[in-house]
Design an enzyme around this catalytic site. Structure first.
Site, PDB file in Angstrom:
ATOM      1  N   LYS A 205     -13.849 -16.984 -93.451  1.00  0.00           N
ATOM      2  CA  LYS A 205     -14.289 -16.244 -92.326  1.00  0.00           C
ATOM      3  C   LYS A 205     -14.522 -16.849 -91.139  1.00  0.00           C
ATOM      4  O   LYS A 205     -15.586 -17.494 -91.026  1.00  0.00           O
ATOM      5  CB  LYS A 205     -15.250 -15.053 -92.559  1.00  0.00           C
ATOM      6  CG  LYS A 205     -15.431 -14.017 -91.679  1.00  0.00           C
ATOM      7  CD  LYS A 205     -16.486 -13.474 -90.953  1.00  0.00           C
ATOM      8  CE  LYS A 205     -17.517 -14.286 -90.161  1.00  0.00           C
ATOM      9  NZ  LYS A 205     -17.243 -14.178 -88.713  1.00  0.00           N
ATOM     10  N   GLU A 280     -24.412 -25.979 -93.792  1.00  0.00           N
ATOM     11  CA  GLU A 280     -24.471 -26.905 -92.731  1.00  0.00           C
ATOM     12  C   GLU A 280     -25.193 -26.377 -91.612  1.00  0.00           C
ATOM     13  O   GLU A 280     -24.419 -25.389 -91.125  1.00  0.00           O
ATOM     14  CB  GLU A 280     -22.943 -27.274 -92.571  1.00  0.00           C
ATOM     15  CG  GLU A 280     -22.825 -28.650 -92.060  1.00  0.00           C
ATOM     16  CD  GLU A 280     -23.162 -29.701 -92.932  1.00  0.00           C
ATOM     17  OE1 GLU A 280     -24.206 -30.543 -92.703  1.00  0.00           O
ATOM     18  OE2 GLU A 280     -22.675 -29.975 -94.103  1.00  0.00           O
ATOM     19  N   CYS A 315     -24.047 -29.587 -83.805  1.00  0.00           N
ATOM     20  CA  CYS A 315     -25.142 -29.516 -84.563  1.00  0.00           C
ATOM     21  C   CYS A 315     -25.891 -30.924 -84.551  1.00  0.00           C
ATOM     22  O   CYS A 315     -27.186 -30.771 -84.732  1.00  0.00           O
ATOM     23  CB  CYS A 315     -24.863 -28.910 -86.059  1.00  0.00           C
ATOM     24  SG  CYS A 315     -23.471 -29.727 -86.607  1.00  0.00           S
ATOM     25  N   GLU A 412     -33.211 -25.912 -81.413  1.00  0.00           N
ATOM     26  CA  GLU A 412     -31.975 -26.139 -81.209  1.00  0.00           C
ATOM     27  C   GLU A 412     -31.358 -25.204 -79.859  1.00  0.00           C
ATOM     28  O   GLU A 412     -31.539 -24.021 -80.055  1.00  0.00           O
ATOM     29  CB  GLU A 412     -31.076 -25.978 -82.296  1.00  0.00           C
ATOM     30  CG  GLU A 412     -29.727 -26.502 -82.192  1.00  0.00           C
ATOM     31  CD  GLU A 412     -28.522 -26.187 -83.454  1.00  0.00           C
ATOM     32  OE1 GLU A 412     -28.785 -25.183 -84.087  1.00  0.00           O
ATOM     33  OE2 GLU A 412     -28.029 -27.140 -83.533  1.00  0.00           O
TER      34      GLU A 412
HETATM   35  P1  NAP Z   1     -24.206 -17.902 -86.477  1.00  0.00           P
HETATM   36  O1  NAP Z   1     -24.643 -16.649 -86.167  1.00  0.00           O
HETATM   37  O2  NAP Z   1     -25.086 -18.741 -87.442  1.00  0.00           O
HETATM   38  O3  NAP Z   1     -22.853 -17.999 -86.744  1.00  0.00           O
HETATM   39  C1  NAP Z   1     -21.927 -18.847 -87.717  1.00  0.00           C
HETATM   40  C2  NAP Z   1     -21.081 -17.962 -88.841  1.00  0.00           C
HETATM   41  O4  NAP Z   1     -21.663 -17.102 -89.513  1.00  0.00           O
HETATM   42  C3  NAP Z   1     -20.046 -17.031 -87.750  1.00  0.00           C
HETATM   43  O5  NAP Z   1     -19.055 -16.940 -88.707  1.00  0.00           O
HETATM   44  C4  NAP Z   1     -20.938 -15.816 -88.004  1.00  0.00           C
HETATM   45  O6  NAP Z   1     -20.084 -14.533 -87.769  1.00  0.00           O
HETATM   46  C5  NAP Z   1     -21.426 -15.805 -89.395  1.00  0.00           C
HETATM   47  N1  NAP Z   1     -22.514 -14.853 -89.532  1.00  0.00           N
HETATM   48  C6  NAP Z   1     -23.428 -14.130 -88.509  1.00  0.00           C
HETATM   49  N2  NAP Z   1     -24.198 -13.721 -89.113  1.00  0.00           N
HETATM   50  C7  NAP Z   1     -23.993 -13.424 -90.667  1.00  0.00           C
HETATM   51  C8  NAP Z   1     -24.462 -12.751 -91.626  1.00  0.00           C
HETATM   52  N3  NAP Z   1     -25.475 -11.932 -91.662  1.00  0.00           N
HETATM   53  N4  NAP Z   1     -23.954 -12.966 -92.674  1.00  0.00           N
HETATM   54  C9  NAP Z   1     -22.674 -13.903 -92.967  1.00  0.00           C
HETATM   55  N5  NAP Z   1     -22.125 -14.532 -91.922  1.00  0.00           N
HETATM   56  C10 NAP Z   1     -22.784 -14.296 -90.846  1.00  0.00           C
HETATM   57  O7  NAP Z   1     -24.187 -19.004 -85.574  1.00  0.00           O
HETATM   58  P2  NAP Z   1     -23.659 -18.379 -83.768  1.00  0.00           P
HETATM   59  O8  NAP Z   1     -24.282 -16.867 -83.425  1.00  0.00           O
HETATM   60  O9  NAP Z   1     -22.189 -18.721 -83.884  1.00  0.00           O
HETATM   61  O10 NAP Z   1     -24.408 -19.450 -82.910  1.00  0.00           O
HETATM   62  C11 NAP Z   1     -26.018 -19.290 -82.920  1.00  0.00           C
HETATM   63  C12 NAP Z   1     -26.270 -20.887 -83.241  1.00  0.00           C
HETATM   64  O11 NAP Z   1     -26.281 -21.386 -84.476  1.00  0.00           O
HETATM   65  C13 NAP Z   1     -26.083 -21.947 -82.207  1.00  0.00           C
HETATM   66  O12 NAP Z   1     -26.681 -21.655 -81.099  1.00  0.00           O
HETATM   67  C14 NAP Z   1     -26.684 -22.994 -83.010  1.00  0.00           C
HETATM   68  O13 NAP Z   1     -28.047 -23.022 -82.908  1.00  0.00           O
HETATM   69  C15 NAP Z   1     -26.167 -22.718 -84.365  1.00  0.00           C
HETATM   70  N6  NAP Z   1     -24.919 -23.345 -84.743  1.00  0.00           N
HETATM   71  C16 NAP Z   1     -24.834 -24.513 -85.363  1.00  0.00           C
HETATM   72  C17 NAP Z   1     -23.698 -25.107 -85.771  1.00  0.00           C
HETATM   73  C18 NAP Z   1     -23.514 -26.242 -86.737  1.00  0.00           C
HETATM   74  O14 NAP Z   1     -22.615 -26.797 -86.774  1.00  0.00           O
HETATM   75  N7  NAP Z   1     -24.658 -26.755 -87.413  1.00  0.00           N
HETATM   76  C19 NAP Z   1     -22.546 -24.464 -85.466  1.00  0.00           C
HETATM   77  C20 NAP Z   1     -22.567 -23.270 -84.443  1.00  0.00           C
HETATM   78  C21 NAP Z   1     -23.811 -22.560 -84.409  1.00  0.00           C
HETATM   79  P3  NAP Z   1     -20.062 -14.252 -86.121  1.00  0.00           P
HETATM   80  O15 NAP Z   1     -19.362 -15.292 -85.296  1.00  0.00           O
HETATM   81  O16 NAP Z   1     -19.167 -12.980 -86.266  1.00  0.00           O
HETATM   82  O17 NAP Z   1     -21.420 -13.796 -85.864  1.00  0.00           O
END
Ligand code: NAP
Ligand code: MG
Length: 508
Positions: A205, A280, A315, A412
């Site tokens: 996904k 991760e 990240c 972060e």
């Molecule tokens: P996120 O909400 O954690 O999203 C990452 C993935 O998880 C996306 O595919 C997201 O889908 C999915 N997801 C969201 N809620 C979920 C749930 N309840 N159950 C299963 N999967 C779920 O991250 P984001 O909203 O894109 O970004 C928020 C923060 O995450 C960033 O600002 C940063 O702090 C962190 N981040 C970290 C990394 C890393 O490489 N470590 C990368 C990106 C972001 P949707 O996109 O449809 O919500």
């Protein structure tokens, strides 16, 4: 609300090839067939440089996840299926071919990534796309080398008995993979490379903000000849499709990259059938510059790129910059000058060095931290503003005089915002560096090799870069200590996390 400084954003048309890909509504890949979502719903994908809609993508939910998991399960459970009877050598060649096809389509993938995520196309061409290809090539080589051991056993309660005991490494089964938007193609490669190398079946996904290159990769995987049903790709929302995948009872493992907050939800969702979990997650990585650093100019450039690469949406971004007191002023002046020299623009413009943030939500998050830091009394040396009034651009930002308890130091930000502070000695800086719930990465800059190793050994982080930063390689394991995650991506270590060990004991 932070101030807005003007920015002229040229309009750049995508190539006809990319336009063609975006013209038709993009579908979900289940069992080798591209299909609409079961609900018929779609969602819009936007160009972060101007907020324009660029594509409509099928919005899968729990029902589509059920279908995709069933397709993957059917392949995995059929011992006579081509995927399961294929020799390791044949599987390795298929995976190698995926890498080759990625390189053949490098320009198109880089353009699509740039349009979808906002990153400069030039960067995607030299980093995201070649690294993705390299990951598949690296993993292809491992397929023929996934080995167990023969183990001499003693069995004290069976005196005189003889046994032949050995271990085998077998695929975990059906794997659910959930990825973020910061490196959409590369994150898909990091996940799919090892899953295929170890002979699993998968439902991927992608992030709702950036689904396009994962869908193009799905076409490439088909073209390479991976059998139907081995790789299924369901686009949709995290709260529906992602949550259904993480909770699914027929999924044997879930691998997630994203925020620590959602990572904890994944762990809870996975507990129903105790599926294996790898995570991760986020980071707040310290980047430590000692005054004896060899080449100050190169160190300053390294510190700037540690935070500003990929707009700080990494990240492992070097977001806490610690500089030994004697050279603090010189370093932050240099990093601020570097920040000011960065050319902002749409990813598709040839001279763009930093594109927009990925989304409106991310723009609000990053500018929110800029305001919070300034309201808490920190000093913004440069940046601290949104740029322009269209798209999601912000100025690269350098902040000083922040105390260790402020949110901009602890949390972060995931944007081009660095918080800089001076330090006096190693003891102090090791303690402050480790004073974080995260432990993903760290940087050290010094000419003293012994000091570099002493410091590296004491930092609680999954990666330590010395006199460099943001160096990634398919052969180098990557992952976090503490709340930065569970397990590792890449290297041969990742293969352990996609296989089960079976001990076989034969009485002779
Ligand atoms: P996120 O909400 O954690 O999203 C990452 C993935 O998880 C996306 O595919 C997201 O889908 C999915 N997801 C969201 N809620 C979920 C749930 N309840 N159950 C299963 N999967 C779920 O991250 P984001 O909203 O894109 O970004 C928020 C923060 O995450 C960033 O600002 C940063 O702090 C962190 N981040 C970290 C990394 C890393 O490489 N470590 C990368 C990106 C972001 P949707 O996109 O449809 O919500
Ligand atoms: Mg989200």
């Amino acid at each position: 609300m932070v101030a807005t400084a003007p920015l002229d954003i040229p309009v750049i048309e995508p190539s006809s090839r990319v336009k063609g890909f975006l013209q038709s509504q993009r579908q979900i890949l289940i069992n080798g067939k591209w299909q609409d979502s079961s609900s018929g719903k779609t969602f819009a994908v936007y160009n972060p440089a101007n907020g324009d809609e660029i594509a409509q993508v099928a919005e899968g939910d729990a029902e589509d996840i059920n279908q995709a998991v069933a397709a993957a399960r059917k392949v995995f459970d059929d011992p006579n299926h081509a995927w399961n009877t294929m020799t390791p050598s044949e599987r390795g060649k298929l995976i190698w071919k995926i890498g080759d096809l990625i390189l053949e389509n490098l320009d198109e993938l880089a353009e699509l990534e740039s349009l979808d995520n906002g990153k400069p196309m030039g960067v995607a061409k030299v980093a995201d796309v070649p690294l993705s290809a390299d990951l598949f090539h690296y993993m292809a080589g491992w397929v023929t080398k996934i080995e167990g051991n023969t183990i001499p056993i003693s069995v004290p309660y069976a005196p005189g008995a003889k046994f032949h005991a050995f271990t085998m490494r077998e695929p975990v089964g059906v794997v659910g993979q959930i990825i973020p938007w910061n490196f959409p193609l590369l994150m898909a490669a990091w996940k799919l490379g090892p899953v295929l190398a170890t002979g699993n079946c998968v439902v991927l996904k992608p992030a709702e903000q950036t689904p396009l290159t994962a869908l193009r990769l799905g076409e490439i995987i088909q073209e390479a000849g991976v059998p139907d049903g081995v790789v299924n790709i369901v686009t949709g929302m995290g709260e529906t499709a992602g949550a259904a995948l993480a909770a699914h009872d027929d999924v044997d493992k879930v691998a997630f990259t994203g925020s620590t907050e959602v990572g904890k939800m994944i762990v809870n969702a996975a507990s129903g059938n105790l599926k294996k979990v790898t995570l991760e997650l986020g980071g707040k990585s310290p980047n430590i510059i000692f005054k004896d650093t060899d080449d100050l100019e190169a160190t300053i450039a390294g510190a700037a790129s540690a935070i500003f690469f990929n707009h700080g949406q990494c990240c492992c971004a070097g977001s806490r910059l610690y500089v030994e007191k004697d050279i603090f002023d010189d370093v932050i002046a240099g990093v601020s000058a570097a920040a000011e020299s960065i050319k902002l623009g749409p990813g598709l413009a040839a001279d763009t060095e930093m594109g927009p943030l990925v989304s409106d939500e991310q723009l609000n998050r990053v500018t929110g931290y800029m305001s919070a830091g300034q309201e808490a009394g920190a000093t913004c040396l440069t940046g601290g503003t949104r740029r322009g009034d269209q798209g999601y651009f912000v100025s690269p930002t350098v902040i000083k005089n922040a105390s260790d308890d402020m949110s901009i130091v602890r949390e972060e930000i995931f944007g081009p915002v660095v918080v800089a502070d001076p330090f006096d000695d190693i003891e102090e800086i090791v303690a402050r560096s480790n004073d974080s719930t995260y432990g993903l990465a760290a940087g050290i800059w010094t000419n003293d090799i012994s000091k570099a190793h002493r410091t590296a050994a004491r930092l609680r982080a999954g990666t330590v870069w010395i006199n460099c930063y943001n160096i990634f390689d398919a052969a180098l394991p990557f992952g976090g200590y503490k709340q930065s995650g569970w397990g590792r991506e890449m290297g041969h270590e990742v293969l352990d996390l996609y296989t089960e060990t079976k001990a076989v004991c034969l009485g002779l």
